[in-house]
Design a protein around this motif. Sequence first.
Motif, mmCIF file in Angstrom:
data_model
loop_
_atom_site.group_PDB
_atom_site.id
_atom_site.type_symbol
_atom_site.label_atom_id
_atom_site.label_comp_id
_atom_site.label_asym_id
_atom_site.label_seq_id
_atom_site.Cartn_x
_atom_site.Cartn_y
_atom_site.Cartn_z
ATOM 1 N N SER A 1 0.825 -1.214 0.000
ATOM 2 C CA SER A 1 0.000 0.000 0.000
ATOM 3 C C SER A 1 0.861 1.266 0.000
ATOM 4 O O SER A 1 0.407 2.331 -0.371
ATOM 5 N N GLU A 2 2.101 1.144 0.419
ATOM 6 C CA GLU A 2 2.956 2.325 0.488
ATOM 7 C C GLU A 2 3.943 2.364 -0.679
ATOM 8 O O GLU A 2 5.156 2.259 -0.509
ATOM 9 N N GLY A 3 3.354 2.513 -1.864
ATOM 10 C CA GLY A 3 4.167 2.495 -3.088
ATOM 11 C C GLY A 3 5.213 3.593 -3.114
ATOM 12 O O GLY A 3 6.360 3.363 -3.496
ATOM 13 N N ALA A 13 6.662 5.143 -0.598
ATOM 14 C CA ALA A 13 7.732 4.865 0.357
ATOM 15 C C ALA A 13 8.686 3.816 -0.206
ATOM 16 O O ALA A 13 9.908 3.932 -0.080
ATOM 17 N N LEU A 14 8.115 2.814 -0.852
ATOM 18 C CA LEU A 14 8.958 1.767 -1.418
ATOM 19 C C LEU A 14 9.929 2.351 -2.436
ATOM 20 O O LEU A 14 11.129 2.037 -2.425
ATOM 21 N N MET A 15 9.406 3.238 -3.306
ATOM 22 C CA MET A 15 10.276 3.848 -4.312
ATOM 23 C C MET A 15 11.394 4.647 -3.638
ATOM 24 O O MET A 15 12.541 4.623 -4.087
ATOM 25 N N VAL A 16 11.050 5.340 -2.581
ATOM 26 C CA VAL A 16 12.062 6.120 -1.866
ATOM 27 C C VAL A 16 13.156 5.187 -1.332
ATOM 28 O O VAL A 16 14.351 5.435 -1.513
ATOM 29 N N HIS A 17 12.745 4.079 -0.708
ATOM 30 C CA HIS A 17 13.734 3.148 -0.157
ATOM 31 C C HIS A 17 14.587 2.523 -1.255
ATOM 32 O O HIS A 17 15.800 2.366 -1.099
ATOM 33 N N LEU A 18 13.943 2.176 -2.355
ATOM 34 C CA LEU A 18 14.704 1.587 -3.468
ATOM 35 C C LEU A 18 15.741 2.579 -3.982
ATOM 36 O O LEU A 18 16.889 2.213 -4.267
ATOM 37 N N ASN A 19 15.326 3.840 -4.081
ATOM 38 C CA ASN A 19 16.266 4.852 -4.571
ATOM 39 C C ASN A 19 17.397 5.102 -3.573
ATOM 40 O O ASN A 19 18.530 5.365 -3.975
ATOM 41 N N THR A 20 17.065 5.014 -2.295
ATOM 42 C CA THR A 20 18.115 5.165 -1.284
ATOM 43 C C THR A 20 19.148 4.046 -1.430
ATOM 44 O O THR A 20 20.357 4.286 -1.402
ATOM 45 N N VAL A 21 18.656 2.840 -1.599
ATOM 46 C CA VAL A 21 19.570 1.709 -1.778
ATOM 47 C C VAL A 21 20.474 1.966 -2.982
ATOM 48 O O VAL A 21 21.698 1.816 -2.918
ATOM 49 N N SER A 22 19.867 2.390 -4.071
ATOM 50 C CA SER A 22 20.624 2.628 -5.295
ATOM 51 C C SER A 22 21.689 3.707 -5.088
ATOM 52 O O SER A 22 22.841 3.558 -5.514
ATOM 53 N N ARG A 23 21.297 4.786 -4.393
ATOM 54 C CA ARG A 23 22.245 5.880 -4.162
ATOM 55 C C ARG A 23 23.410 5.402 -3.289
ATOM 56 O O ARG A 23 24.570 5.707 -3.553
ATOM 57 N N LEU A 24 23.095 4.614 -2.274
ATOM 58 C CA LEU A 24 24.151 4.135 -1.372
ATOM 59 C C LEU A 24 25.097 3.170 -2.087
ATOM 60 O O LEU A 24 26.300 3.150 -1.825
ATOM 61 N N ILE A 25 24.556 2.391 -2.986
ATOM 62 C CA ILE A 25 25.432 1.483 -3.750
ATOM 63 C C ILE A 25 26.466 2.309 -4.515
ATOM 64 O O ILE A 25 27.646 1.961 -4.580
ATOM 65 N N ASN A 26 26.000 3.440 -5.061
ATOM 66 C CA ASN A 26 26.945 4.303 -5.786
ATOM 67 C C ASN A 26 27.977 4.936 -4.874
ATOM 68 O O ASN A 26 29.036 5.352 -5.332
ATOM 69 N N GLN A 27 27.659 5.025 -3.583
ATOM 70 C CA GLN A 27 28.613 5.641 -2.647
ATOM 71 C C GLN A 27 29.682 4.673 -2.161
ATOM 72 O O GLN A 27 30.633 5.080 -1.505
ATOM 73 N N LEU A 28 29.506 3.406 -2.441
ATOM 74 C CA LEU A 28 30.512 2.432 -2.007
ATOM 75 C C LEU A 28 31.827 2.710 -2.728
ATOM 76 O O LEU A 28 31.826 3.174 -3.869
#
Length: 646
Positions: A122-124, A126-141
């Motif tokens: 139901s929280e579409g 929020a999910l997109m936000v979390h997915l994008n956070t994951v993606s951004r953090l992967i780039n920070q590695l």
Amino acid sequence: MHLESFLVLLMGVCAVVGEPTVADASPRSSVWPDPFLARLGLIAADAAPGPQQEPTSSSGDVKDQGLEQSQAETIAMLEWLVDTVAEATTAPAGTFAAAPDAVPVLQDLGHAARSVAITPASEGEALMVHLNTVSRLINQLPGGEASFPAVRRAVVAALVLRRLRHGAFRPPQERTVQRLLQQLWTRHRAAAREKGIVEFAHVSKSGGTTFCQLAERNGCATESFAANKNCEVAVFRDQPRYVNGTVHVALRKGRKTQCDRPNKPMSLRREYSCAQRKRMLQEKRYTIYANEYTAVGGRLSPQLAHSCGNMLTVLQMRHPHSRMLSHIHHVWGTYLNHCGADREAVYFAGGHEATDWVRLLPAPLNNYLVRSLLGEKVFNLPAGQITEKHLGLARIFLAFQYDVLLVLEDSDLSNTALSYGLGWGEHELHVNAAAPDSGSDDGLPSNLDLLYDLNRLDVELYRSGVLMAKLDAIVYDAAQEVVPEPKPAAAAAPAAANAMAAANSTATAAGAAVAVANATASTATTTAAAITTSYAKSTTAAPGAVAVAEATHDEEFVAARRAMRGHDFRRRQQRQAHEQLGQGASTAAAAWVGAGRRGRAARWVADALGASRAIHTPGDAGQAMEPAGNGAQCGWVGQTWRKQLL
Ligand SMILES: *[C@@H]1O[C@H](CO)[C@@H](O)[C@H](O)[C@H]1NC(C)=O
Ligand SMILES: *[C@@H]1O[C@H](CO)[C@@H](O)[C@H](O)[C@H]1NC(C)=O
Ligand SMILES: *[C@@H]1O[C@H](CO)[C@@H](O)[C@H](O)[C@H]1NC(C)=O
């Protein structure tokens, strides 16, 4: 000259344009993302009953061996992966030996992955936000050689948990998820190219000989592809160790036999660090080597054990029960070859029951996989002393330290890993890997249950490893949309063009795998220093501890070795020569330049200067621009040159 650049550019464009067409042929999007549940043999809570829902495990054999994991067990493992990354600060010292700076980012990543796992449908937003956070953090590695297989596994685990509990992703989320998986893979391949060398953790009797031969067919280079050399580099002394020499000698009871010295005795090794190993391998322009003993760095404490994360690390697993039986068969046969009639008259005069075998082969018959990942201290513990704690440590190391996982019993899974984990086009891994175990019970004890019980922890580790391999496969599946599957090299490999490109790439690619044709001691030292510095920069205790342990090893090693070897003159001479080898970079480099059989790729490079002239013909230039992963240069690790051209 302009024409040449234009051709290069044109071919590059063709390669890029050509890539998506392969994915178009795949109907993936219509059934996605349930295939990734199928990879794990999981059934979603929202799944309607029907034939589709039957978990499609890729191998029947695994089930037959009673290895089918319960869904609950799998879920617990997925949660463990996410939690372990989120709690990276508490990880044992050896875990981040290669990339200590990454710890804060890893923690954030773990937490973001957790958020993905628990966000309801139901929280579409929020999910997109979390997915994008994951993606951004992967780039920070950190980039470069550092790779983070545990991050890949934790992110996929979170996606699977989310899918299981909160239903299918909606179309825009689907796209984001797919891109995230592809991002993980792209990072894997980029790191592989920087690493430039494959380190194969060869757990004996798990199909490693075949893997080594496969490496040759994929254009890798090493000291020897001969079956009895197994891609090992002799000076590293990573040969397998099975027999407790003290027990072997005691069984003789002072008698003279045909085999007074045991074959493959347990012994400590003079350990070269990963930085030293890599430098030496680069000087020889090898693109693969195998370690058939145990992880490095664990002489003093298993907490410090590690694979060589400055290379692309590959671990092949086999079910511990069949692996163990294979060990018994092998050693039984070896004793016949070496001892003849003394096998039964002397060494097995008391029988060959489980207790006899365990006394003689404490490591191979008691959680050999755990021992292989935890370094020398644990490897050399007596039978029965491997604990749950060791298992916990080995599981963390398996998740964090091994880039590519192969499972002998699951050829479909392994083929995917060979294609997209290694970039290899040749896959004939299973030709003779499934050794003829059945049929003969020669040498086997009458009661195998005792042995099975002694390897319970190994079975658990194996199961965890198989699950991690399946998570990796989900990422590899997504990569098919980005890059076509590597194909076997053409019969007439474009040797000249490749050699030229490989040789040239080194001029610009700092730290790249392939050393310049005339590598000098000073450039090698620089590379090593750079690696050492990156270890030393750490703010955590881990790498310092690793470095100290490695320094202490030298003295300890000398003492241990002296004690073990006694005063055998020939051995002492060898030891002295060996110690001198490690005294300075230049000495090492000089001693290192010895004879050694090489595979195809090495020969090409050796001929680089002569061959480079051929590049000026359009035909050869065209061949040099084959799509990524044509298999002719040892897959991803051999392709640093292509980065320069594109
Ligand atoms: C090898 O055998 C000796 C003598 O029985 C024993 O003391 C030692 O612990 C054994 N080593 C291993 C690794 O089991
Ligand atoms: C090697 O690469 C550099 C630039 O990366 C290029 O200028 C040079 O011409 C190349 N050498 C050969 C022999 O192609
Ligand atoms: C390698 O470099 C050294 C020093 O620059 C030079 O003397 C030697 O001839 C070179 N060897 C080859 C094979 O090019």
